[in-house]
Enzyme design. Sequence first.
Site, PDB file in Angstrom:
ATOM      1  N   ASP A   1       0.809  -1.217   0.000  1.00 57.23           N
ATOM      2  CA  ASP A   1       0.000   0.000   0.000  1.00 57.23           C
ATOM      3  C   ASP A   1       0.844   1.270   0.000  1.00 57.23           C
ATOM      4  O   ASP A   1       0.340   2.344  -0.333  1.00 57.23           O
ATOM      5  CB  ASP A   1      -0.926   0.033   1.227  1.00 57.23           C
ATOM      6  CG  ASP A   1      -2.111  -0.894   1.062  1.00 57.23           C
ATOM      7  OD1 ASP A   1      -2.301  -1.421  -0.050  1.00 57.23           O
ATOM      8  OD2 ASP A   1      -2.840  -1.111   2.043  1.00 57.23           O
TER       9      ASP A   1
ATOM     10  N   HIS B   1      -3.971   9.115   6.366  1.00 65.43           N
ATOM     11  CA  HIS B   1      -3.621   7.868   7.062  1.00 65.43           C
ATOM     12  C   HIS B   1      -2.209   7.884   7.667  1.00 65.43           C
ATOM     13  O   HIS B   1      -1.918   7.054   8.531  1.00 65.43           O
ATOM     14  CB  HIS B   1      -3.713   6.673   6.110  1.00 65.43           C
ATOM     15  CG  HIS B   1      -5.090   6.388   5.616  1.00 65.43           C
ATOM     16  ND1 HIS B   1      -6.165   6.200   6.454  1.00 65.43           N
ATOM     17  CD2 HIS B   1      -5.575   6.259   4.345  1.00 65.43           C
ATOM     18  CE1 HIS B   1      -7.252   5.967   5.737  1.00 65.43           C
ATOM     19  NE2 HIS B   1      -6.918   6.001   4.455  1.00 65.43           N
TER      20      HIS B   1
ATOM     21  N   GLY C   1      -1.699   3.325   3.962  1.00 68.48           N
ATOM     22  CA  GLY C   1      -2.754   3.583   2.993  1.00 68.48           C
ATOM     23  C   GLY C   1      -2.429   4.615   1.938  1.00 68.48           C
ATOM     24  O   GLY C   1      -3.203   5.547   1.724  1.00 68.48           O
TER      25      GLY C   1
ATOM     26  N   ASP D   1     -13.970  11.197   3.141  1.00 65.59           N
ATOM     27  CA  ASP D   1     -13.364  10.092   2.410  1.00 65.59           C
ATOM     28  C   ASP D   1     -14.097   8.806   2.780  1.00 65.59           C
ATOM     29  O   ASP D   1     -14.656   8.698   3.867  1.00 65.59           O
ATOM     30  CB  ASP D   1     -11.887  10.002   2.816  1.00 65.59           C
ATOM     31  CG  ASP D   1     -11.037   9.130   1.923  1.00 65.59           C
ATOM     32  OD1 ASP D   1     -11.195   7.901   1.980  1.00 65.59           O
ATOM     33  OD2 ASP D   1     -10.193   9.661   1.182  1.00 65.59           O
TER      34      ASP D   1
ATOM     35  N   HIS E   1     -12.746   6.117   3.553  1.00 70.39           N
ATOM     36  CA  HIS E   1     -11.949   5.460   4.594  1.00 70.39           C
ATOM     37  C   HIS E   1     -11.848   6.361   5.824  1.00 70.39           C
ATOM     38  O   HIS E   1     -11.820   7.588   5.706  1.00 70.39           O
ATOM     39  CB  HIS E   1     -10.542   5.145   4.072  1.00 70.39           C
ATOM     40  CG  HIS E   1     -10.529   4.231   2.894  1.00 70.39           C
ATOM     41  ND1 HIS E   1     -10.409   4.692   1.598  1.00 70.39           N
ATOM     42  CD2 HIS E   1     -10.629   2.891   2.800  1.00 70.39           C
ATOM     43  CE1 HIS E   1     -10.435   3.673   0.756  1.00 70.39           C
ATOM     44  NE2 HIS E   1     -10.575   2.573   1.465  1.00 70.39           N
TER      45      HIS E   1
ATOM     46  N   ASP F   1     -13.094   8.981  -3.061  1.00 72.62           N
ATOM     47  CA  ASP F   1     -13.415   7.554  -3.143  1.00 72.62           C
ATOM     48  C   ASP F   1     -14.763   7.223  -2.512  1.00 72.62           C
ATOM     49  O   ASP F   1     -15.204   6.071  -2.538  1.00 72.62           O
ATOM     50  CB  ASP F   1     -12.310   6.691  -2.528  1.00 72.62           C
ATOM     51  CG  ASP F   1     -11.832   7.178  -1.181  1.00 72.62           C
ATOM     52  OD1 ASP F   1     -12.494   8.081  -0.622  1.00 72.62           O
ATOM     53  OD2 ASP F   1     -10.811   6.681  -0.688  1.00 72.62           O
TER      54      ASP F   1
ATOM     55  N   TYR G   1      -9.958   6.871  -6.813  1.00 72.09           N
ATOM     56  CA  TYR G   1      -9.181   5.972  -7.658  1.00 72.09           C
ATOM     57  C   TYR G   1      -9.802   5.756  -9.033  1.00 72.09           C
ATOM     58  O   TYR G   1      -9.464   4.806  -9.719  1.00 72.09           O
ATOM     59  CB  TYR G   1      -8.958   4.655  -6.900  1.00 72.09           C
ATOM     60  CG  TYR G   1      -8.402   4.950  -5.525  1.00 72.09           C
ATOM     61  CD1 TYR G   1      -7.061   5.291  -5.362  1.00 72.09           C
ATOM     62  CD2 TYR G   1      -9.227   5.009  -4.412  1.00 72.09           C
ATOM     63  CE1 TYR G   1      -6.555   5.638  -4.123  1.00 72.09           C
ATOM     64  CE2 TYR G   1      -8.730   5.348  -3.166  1.00 72.09           C
ATOM     65  CZ  TYR G   1      -7.384   5.664  -3.030  1.00 72.09           C
ATOM     66  OH  TYR G   1      -6.891   6.024  -1.808  1.00 72.09           O
TER      67      TYR G   1
END
EC number: 3.5.1.98
Length: 384
Positions: A70, A112, A120, A147, A149, A237, A276
């Site tokens: 990652d 992250h 990440g 986000d 995440h 994302d 992405y």
Amino acid sequence: MKPWRLTLTNQLVLGYGLHEHMDCYSTRPASEDELRSFHSSDYLEFLKRVTPENADSFLQQLPRFNIGDDCPIFSGMWDFCSLYAGASLDAASKVLNNQSDIAINWSGGLHHAKKSEASGFCYVNDIVLAILQLLRHHPRVLYIDIDVHHGDGVEQAFYSTDRVMTLSFHKYDKDNYFPGTGSWDDIGGGAGKHYSLNVPLRDGIDDENYIRLFKSIVQPVITSYQPSSIVLQCGADSLGGDRLGCFNLNIAAHGACVAYVKSFGLPLLLVGGGGYTPRNVSRLWCYETSIATGVDVGLELPVKLGSPYRAYFAPDYKLHPSLGRDGRFENKNTKKYLESVRIRIMEQLRYLNGAPSVQMMEIPPELGRLQSELQNGVKEEQKA
């Protein structure tokens, strides 16, 4: 995460003429001293020295700094990290100096990264650095993350202070979705207890439910905490059709969250983040730039967007393609579940008793130490 996302965003912004409605600045690399305000010296030294060509000589350090699938080593890594961090620091400075009501760095938002490790796709946490800058003159900073995440790196950095409130809307599945953190009962600790707010969502949330939940939480959070500035991470994302995402949001819904935060009239820093599917990332950040500048750009792609960029937006050539209507992910967020999440956030806010008073001479410089002490205390209690 490649810079192509930013190239497409830039072309759309220029094509619509949005640059004529704001001040544009060239960034500069963040200095090592600036980066050390959060990150450890040994980690920064590693980032500065490692390259794809000499990576074999750092094999023992790779696990220590969480370098792997990652977070690969790539050419120009140090320059890239210091530039996007420098951009967020400069953006924060524009807000502090009253040069900008809203400052934007779409290359930032890498939420992250931790004090001493990558995570990440994130190597340097520009958001933490920018917030530390804002804390020099702003008593309280609210960080909002949309986000898909969890914004774990920012939450972890400010876990033990009440001068920053973190509020993250994200997909949560402890065992099956990165980073596996951000449950509703993850609320901070020490002086920061109840100042970490998490909105754990399930697959497939749609525009209407997301916007309703967002507004119903953000408004009381701002009223209760009374931040003097806001940092909003606009990870793309969370859009429908993202290669790593699992929501069904359209660009207009994501942008509605930005518009709502803007409506409070507080100094605002907008940063990028995940995303992405580059053509949709660029559409989103261009649209949110138009919201920040108050310019109506319509639905059609700009006429000035020529080859080779226009081809990436085929076949519809629209700024707002249908992203969430194909039902790629079943909406598993029932009204009952969303209401339970909202109620839990309201319960946390009741613990705060209004905005905390602040000793302005105390800027949290040792956040890693404070968090370590808190975690060690918890471990000792568990042993006992």
